[in-house]
Design a protein around this motif. Structure first.
Motif, short mmCIF file in Angstrom:
data_model
loop_
_atom_site.label_atom_id
_atom_site.label_comp_id
_atom_site.label_asym_id
_atom_site.label_seq_id
_atom_site.Cartn_x
_atom_site.Cartn_y
_atom_site.Cartn_z
N PHE A 15 0.83 -1.19 0.00
CA PHE A 15 0.00 0.00 0.00
C PHE A 15 0.87 1.25 0.00
CE2 PHE A 15 -4.15 1.55 0.31
CZ PHE A 15 -4.15 2.66 1.10
N MET A 16 0.34 2.31 -0.59
CA MET A 16 1.09 3.54 -0.70
C MET A 16 1.71 3.95 0.62
SD MET A 16 1.56 4.88 -3.49
CE MET A 16 2.10 6.36 -2.69
N LYS A 17 3.00 4.30 0.55
CA LYS A 17 3.72 4.63 1.76
C LYS A 17 3.66 6.13 2.07
CE LYS A 17 4.80 0.43 1.25
NZ LYS A 17 4.31 0.31 -0.12
N HIS A 18 2.80 6.81 1.37
CA HIS A 18 2.74 8.24 1.56
C HIS A 18 1.86 8.61 2.74
CE1 HIS A 18 4.73 9.17 -2.27
NE2 HIS A 18 4.35 7.93 -2.50
N ARG A 19 1.98 9.83 3.16
CA ARG A 19 1.19 10.33 4.27
C ARG A 19 -0.28 10.30 3.88
NH1 ARG A 19 3.28 11.85 0.18
NH2 ARG A 19 2.90 13.92 -0.63
N ILE A 20 -1.05 9.56 4.64
CA ILE A 20 -2.42 9.30 4.23
C ILE A 20 -3.39 9.88 5.24
CG2 ILE A 20 -4.11 7.48 3.83
CD1 ILE A 20 -1.82 5.79 2.79
N PHE A 21 -4.36 10.66 4.76
CA PHE A 21 -5.39 11.22 5.61
C PHE A 21 -6.68 10.48 5.32
CE2 PHE A 21 -3.05 14.82 7.15
CZ PHE A 21 -2.08 15.00 6.19
N ILE A 22 -7.35 10.00 6.36
CA ILE A 22 -8.56 9.19 6.19
C ILE A 22 -9.74 10.12 5.96
CG2 ILE A 22 -10.08 7.54 7.30
CD1 ILE A 22 -7.66 6.63 8.91
N PHE A 23 -10.48 9.86 4.90
CA PHE A 23 -11.70 10.62 4.69
C PHE A 23 -12.64 9.77 3.86
CE2 PHE A 23 -11.24 12.16 0.30
CZ PHE A 23 -9.95 11.71 0.07
N ASP A 458 -1.40 25.91 13.02
CA ASP A 458 -1.70 24.48 13.07
C ASP A 458 -1.06 23.75 11.90
OD1 ASP A 458 -3.34 22.16 14.08
OD2 ASP A 458 -4.24 22.35 12.09
N TYR A 459 -1.04 24.40 10.75
CA TYR A 459 -0.40 23.82 9.57
C TYR A 459 1.10 23.66 9.80
CZ TYR A 459 0.54 23.29 4.53
OH TYR A 459 0.93 22.84 3.30
N LYS A 460 1.69 24.64 10.46
CA LYS A 460 3.12 24.55 10.79
C LYS A 460 3.40 23.36 11.71
CE LYS A 460 4.04 29.56 10.49
NZ LYS A 460 4.42 30.76 11.26
N ILE A 461 2.53 23.18 12.70
CA ILE A 461 2.70 22.05 13.63
C ILE A 461 2.58 20.73 12.88
CG2 ILE A 461 1.70 20.87 15.62
CD1 ILE A 461 0.85 23.65 16.65
N THR A 462 1.59 20.66 11.99
CA THR A 462 1.41 19.44 11.19
C THR A 462 2.67 19.13 10.40
OG1 THR A 462 -0.97 19.82 10.99
CG2 THR A 462 0.04 18.37 9.37
N ARG A 463 3.24 20.13 9.78
CA ARG A 463 4.45 19.93 9.00
C ARG A 463 5.63 19.54 9.89
NH1 ARG A 463 1.69 18.65 5.76
NH2 ARG A 463 0.73 19.92 4.15
N MET A 464 5.69 20.13 11.08
CA MET A 464 6.75 19.78 12.00
C MET A 464 6.71 18.30 12.33
SD MET A 464 7.60 21.53 15.73
CE MET A 464 7.11 23.14 15.12
N LYS A 465 5.49 17.79 12.54
CA LYS A 465 5.34 16.36 12.82
C LYS A 465 5.71 15.53 11.60
CE LYS A 465 1.54 16.92 16.14
NZ LYS A 465 0.08 16.72 16.37
N GLN A 466 5.25 15.97 10.42
CA GLN A 466 5.51 15.20 9.21
C GLN A 466 7.00 15.08 8.92
OE1 GLN A 466 3.06 17.20 6.26
NE2 GLN A 466 1.72 15.42 6.21
N PHE A 467 7.73 16.13 9.15
CA PHE A 467 9.13 16.11 8.77
C PHE A 467 10.03 15.47 9.83
CE2 PHE A 467 7.44 19.15 5.75
CZ PHE A 467 7.85 18.51 4.61
N SER A 472 8.16 11.67 4.37
CA SER A 472 7.52 12.96 4.11
C SER A 472 8.50 13.96 3.53
CB SER A 472 6.92 13.51 5.40
OG SER A 472 5.82 12.73 5.81
N ARG A 473 9.75 13.91 3.98
CA ARG A 473 10.76 14.81 3.43
C ARG A 473 10.98 14.55 1.95
NH1 ARG A 473 15.19 16.68 6.98
NH2 ARG A 473 14.27 17.11 9.02
N ALA A 474 11.14 13.27 1.60
CA ALA A 474 11.34 12.94 0.19
C ALA A 474 10.10 13.24 -0.63
CB ALA A 474 11.75 11.47 0.06
N ASP A 475 8.94 13.05 -0.05
CA ASP A 475 7.69 13.40 -0.72
C ASP A 475 7.64 14.88 -1.09
OD1 ASP A 475 6.29 11.02 -0.96
OD2 ASP A 475 5.53 11.12 1.07
N ALA A 476 8.14 15.72 -0.21
CA ALA A 476 8.15 17.15 -0.47
C ALA A 476 8.96 17.46 -1.72
CB ALA A 476 8.71 17.90 0.73
#
Length: 1002
Positions: A15-23, A458-467, A472-476
């Motif tokens: 399964f895709m190894k990318h950051r996945i948001f459930i919706f 909040d977006y900054k915090i989300t990115r802080m967690k992702q990186f 996530s870094r390579a995805d960027a």
């Protein structure tokens, strides 16, 4: 909800190894990862030269990236982040399904699959003998696609099948996968979307030279070997999509938004007609046109040395020749002047998706704010999980279910997508009206002044967690490259968002949001438009697993510097603290950033008290005697923190996370909620109504039926945790005061705290005692009696009727209870037998026989001491191949092939994975918790590593003979009674149809 991309991947098992948001809308979600410059500073690009290589960096870049461009135009993005001695790699091609020829849609996705088949060096025993046969097959496919007479087509396909058998005798199936497995790669995969095709590997840091040599050869040419069996896999993938209501909704939405652009006029996987008439010649043309170094980026993040890494990449990729890339001419869309309404039917529960179209990504933000920035900010104001307008006005107030908003940002156009599910008795049109009302509030500026700044923070915090993740870094890097943006421009996103004034945002919303949307109504019902891709007759081809190419032997013989394994020492890696109340606190210090996670857990759950799960969900909608529920959500959002109540079968959890500087204040507010939640009968009534609707919706979900309800029935029978829920009558009798009391009583029960964050131990325990008030004397929480597993002592076939094209099968065999002695040998068995695309199961079932798109089989150890292990196998196949597929998998389980070379590869793969893996950060705490449930006081990987080099193929065979072969099975099938010959399944065991009420318990 962040940006989502709908992608098709090489194999759904991986399964895709990318950051996945459930919706609710999509099958596979991938966010558009973006980063920010420091607040108030504009990032600047600087050029450097080191050891003869020129590269660019950007000031204040949180990834410390270096961007190189080789002489042939290949772009290389590098980030050194020593999370573990591993490296996340992506090879991104700036071409996807939007570049497919109109008469050969699905071509980019086909090519993605074919690039796993090797080259004239990889995957061949005798290229001189193989190539003429492949040329014959190519010409026959060209004749086949021009032929309309069905009898003539059948004769041509018979020729293709016969010649393919000859060609396959010179080929080595999965040799690329075996090479990557041998060097310890994980997540080997690829995905195709409209503007990119991306190839994925996560490798040990000591194997980068081998990886680069393999990939440099792989991207040098395309060789479509084993083509007709891989076509069958793509047919299966198409049929799988025909059974997926979310994918159908997605495709309907894009076709409404884009009537002229290939975003909407063609799909990534292609039409049924084009899939039935593939062209190897066109695939080669596509490869030659787009798979050139000046259209490719290598994106890497991990434990690297910058200079040595770029030298390695140039050595392996520098020979590729640059070429002019065809210019894409995007279709121009006319203005949408009135709502475009599309209706999609399928068996899943009803939902609605709305989409507005905007301009795409610009190469540089410049002085003008582009559409995607406005859309992103509006989307976050609407939905951020806590304090957005949809969050508070719709979800929190229980006006709709699961309302969401996210942006889709593409190069030529972008879109803003909103959606949700109806409450009981509510129409989809009413859900739509609620969503549109929230956009009207944006237009009128009806949101708090602080919210714009808060959502950006909040977006900054989300990115802080992702990186904190190399993926996530390579995805960027991939996203920046595909969008044709400089890294500097890419890093300015937050700066651009912060430049938007409220009045400008309102003006944009008033100008650009109106009746110009597409509305997709997903309704429950039979889809009469489905065209199934038919099953061609295929003769199984040899896989030649005991042979290898010269290239394989030469690359694998090269030495690599060994990596020493690092195992957790629970006594050293986790500090054991106690609060003033003697509550145990397991502590891991966060040395990387200012974020914390506090996890409180009680050893009681819904199996001790089924109403506890209702209470946990109820709490998210309540205020206190002094604060409304909306005020609480807003306060947490302002603090940069969030909380959650949840219940499992045997545990109750409260999780608090966010900015460390606000830890005490957030904990105090959480304490107020737990102690002083204000009961509300209306809220409870709505909650119960939603629970009952959710239960009905689950019975419409294929995944819920196959992956939850049926396995529970097979393992436990009529009495299980899955079915241990309150009846409708019991739900109706609940009182709100009883539920809030259940939560507040937790403060009087003994529990455990897990903490990962920057706070010092003494300050942490002091803050816990001060801000989360417990009773002076703590009691043991209500005990949980676990349900007993029933024996599976004879073969049985359970099936559930479901309106679908494919059929999906799970096979379960009950084994012995968890035994630490079996962990090493079972891990190696899984790697050898069914754990990856290089495994026996994948080779035989997909590569050789083309019987399944997705197939896997594993010996799964229990998660708790004393509970049984299970053999779990899965097949996703066409309904008319189900008998062949089950027979094939059963034969493998009972008569496992013995291959010394395959075993050697599996053992090396497992060894490399263990030595290079690291358990870090909060994962240390959860790994320890898992070990305790198994009665272990040490890292189980230590046992595996100690034993692996001494294990032999004979011992794997003995394990299979004793624990796998001949084990009675419960065969679980979800499929349509109109497509499956259930009489033919009698030979596998007693066939019994299950009714949904029986397996769900409601």
């Amino acid at each position: 909800m962040k940006s989502i991309k709908f992608v098709l991947n090489h194999n759904s098992f991986h399964f895709m190894k990318h950051r996945i948001f459930i919706f609710i809308l999509l099958l596979v979600g991938v966010s558009s990862t973006q980063v920010w410059s420091q607040e108030g500073k504009s990032a600047k690009t600087t050029s450097h030269t080191e050891d003869g290589y020129t590269y660019e960096t950007v000031e204040d870049d949180p990834l410390n990236a270096r961007i190189y461009t080789l002489d042939n135009g290949l772009e290389v993005y590098l980030s050194d982040y020593k999370e573990s001695p591993r490296i996340q790699t992506y090879i991104a091609v700036r071409a996807g399904s939007k570049n497919d020829p109109a008469d050969a849609t699905g071509l980019a996705h086909y090519l993605e699959h074919i690039l796993f088949k090797g080259t004239s060096k990889i995957g061949t025993i005798n290229w001189g003998a193989e190539k003429p046969e492949l040329d014959k097959i190519e010409q026959l496919f060209e004749t086949y696609r021009r032929t309309t007479d069905e009898e003539a087509r059948a004769d041509i396909y018979h020729q293709i099948d016969s010649i393919s058998l000859v060609a396959a005798s010179h080929a080595i199936a999965n040799e690329y996968d075996k090479m990557l497995s041998n060097i310890g790669a994980t997540g080997t995969n690829a995905y195709t979307f409209v503007e990119q095709t991306v190839y994925v590997n996560n490798i040990p840091a000591n194997q980068i030279e081998k990886w680069a040599e393999i990939e440099g050869e792989r991207f040098s040419e395309v060789v479509p070997r084993l083509f007709h069996t891989e076509l069958e896999a793509v047919y299966e993938e198409k049929n799988k999509g025909l059974d997926n209501d979310r994918r159908k909704t997605w495709e309907a939405m894009l076709s409404g938004l884009f009537k002229n652009h290939t975003y909407g006029t063609q799909t990534t996987i292609g039409t049924v007609e084009h899939l039935k008439n593939p062209s190897i010649t066109e695939i080669k043309k596509y490869f030659d046109a787009y798979y050139v170094p000046n259209n490719i980026a290598i994106c890497i993040s991990g434990d690297i040395d910058y200079t040595e890494t770029i030298k390695t990449i140039e050595k392996s990729f520098g020979h590729l020749q640059a070429k002019e890339v065809p210019e894409f001419e995007p279709g121009v869309e006319e203005e949408i002047t009135e709502p475009i309404v599309k209706t999609v039917y399928g068996p899943d529960a009803e939902n609605i998706a709305l989409a507005f179209r905007f301009g795409g990504v610009s190469n540089d933000y410049g002085n003008d704010v582009p559409d995607p920035a406005y859309v992103k900010l509006i989307s976050m104001l609407l939905s951020n999980g806590q304090a957005g307008l949809i969050d508070l006005n719709l979800n929190q107030q229980q006006k709709i279910i699961g309302g969401y908003s996210y942006e889709l940002t593409l190069n030529d156009y972008s879109a803003h997508i909103l959606g949700g599910r109806p409450r009981d008795g509510q129409s989809l049109e009413e859900v739509q009206e609620h969503l549109l009302t929230q956009i009207e509030m944006i237009k009128g500026g009806e949101f708090d002044e602080w919210l714009m700044e808060a959502v950006i923070n909040d977006y900054k915090i989300t990115r802080m967690k992702q990186f904190e993740s190399n993926k996530s870094r390579a995805d960027a890097f991939v996203d920046a490259f595909i969008s044709n943006r400089s890294w500097e421009a890419y890093l300015k996103e937050i700066e651009t968002l912060e430049s938007i004034e409220k009045e400008d945002l309102m003006a944009f919303a008033n100008e650009r949001y109106g009746d110009n949307f597409v509305s997709v109504l997903k309704k429950t019902g039979r889809d009469t438009t489905i065209q199934k891709v038919p099953k061609p007759k295929i003769t199984p081809v040899p896989v030649n697993r005991d042979t290898s190419s010269v290239f394989y032997r030469e690359v694998m013989a090269k030495p690599s510097v060994a990596i020493e394994p690092v195992f957790l020492d629970y006594d050293k890696d986790i500090k054991k603290l106690k609060t003033k109340n003697k509550i145990p606190v397991n502590y891991v210090h966060n040395e990387e950033n200012d974020l914390f996670t506090l996890h409180m857990k009680w050893n009681t759950g819904k199996d001790a008290d089924p109403a506890l799960s209702v209470a946990a969900g109820f709490m998210n909608y309540l205020g206190t005697s002094e604060k409304s529920a909306e005020d609480i959500k807003k306060e947490f959002f302002k603090l940069g923190c969030s909380y959650n109540f949840s219940v499992s079968d045997d545990e109750f959890h409260i999780v608090l996370s966010g900015l460390n500087e606000n830890f005490g204040e957030a904990l105090k507010l959480l304490d107020e909620i737990v102690s002083d939640a204000k009961p509300d009968q209306d809220v409870l009534n709505n909650k119960i109504a939603d629970i009952l609707k959710s239960r009905r919706d689950k019975k419409l979900s294929k995944d819920a039926i196959l992956r939850s309800a049926m396995p529970s029935y097979a393992k436990y029978g009529t009495e299980s945790s899955f079915k241990n829920v309150l009846s409708q009558e019991e739900l109706m009798e609940l009182k709100p005061e009883e539920l809030t009391e259940r939560i507040s009583k937790m403060k009087g029960y003994d529990h455990k705290v897990l903490y990962y964050g920057p706070k010092k131990p003494k300050k942490l325990t002091k803050s816990l005692a001060k801000n989360f008030k417990l009773k002076s004397k703590l009691e043991e929480p209500p005990s949980v009696e676990r349900f007993a597993h029933k024996p599976i002592d004879e073969n049985v076939v359970y099936w559930v009727d479901y309106d679908m094209v494919q059929a999906e099968v799970l096979m379960l065999s009950k084994c012995v209870p968890f035994d630490i002695e079996l962990v090493p040998v079972s891990a190696l068995f899984n790697e050898y037998f069914g754990g990856s695309m290089g495994s026996l199961v994948f080779q035989e079932m997909r590569e050789s026989k083309a019987l399944a798109y997705s197939v896997r089989s594993r010996y799964e150890n229990a998660s708790r001491k004393g509970e049984p292990n299970y053999i779990v196998s899965y097949i996703g196949t066409q309904a008319d191949k189900i008998e062949e597929a089950i027979t094939g998998l059963e034969d493998l389980l009972d008569n496992m092939p013995h291959s010394k070379s395959h075993f050697k590869n599996a053992r090396q793969s497992l060894r490399e994975s263990i030595t290079s893996s690291r358990i870090t950060k909060a994962s240390k705490l959860y790994n320890y918790e898992s070990a305790l449930k198994l009665g272990l006081e040490h890292d189980v990987r230590k046992d595996m590593f100690k034993a692996i080099d001494n294990l032999s193929l004979e011992e794997i065979g003995a394990f299979q003979e004793k624990y796998v072969k001949g084990q009675p099975k419960a065969i679980l099938i979800v499929g349509s009674k109109n497509h499956i010959d259930f009489d033919a399944l009698d030979k596998f065991g007693k066939v019994q149809q299950l009714q949904l009420d029986d397996i769900f318990g409601y």
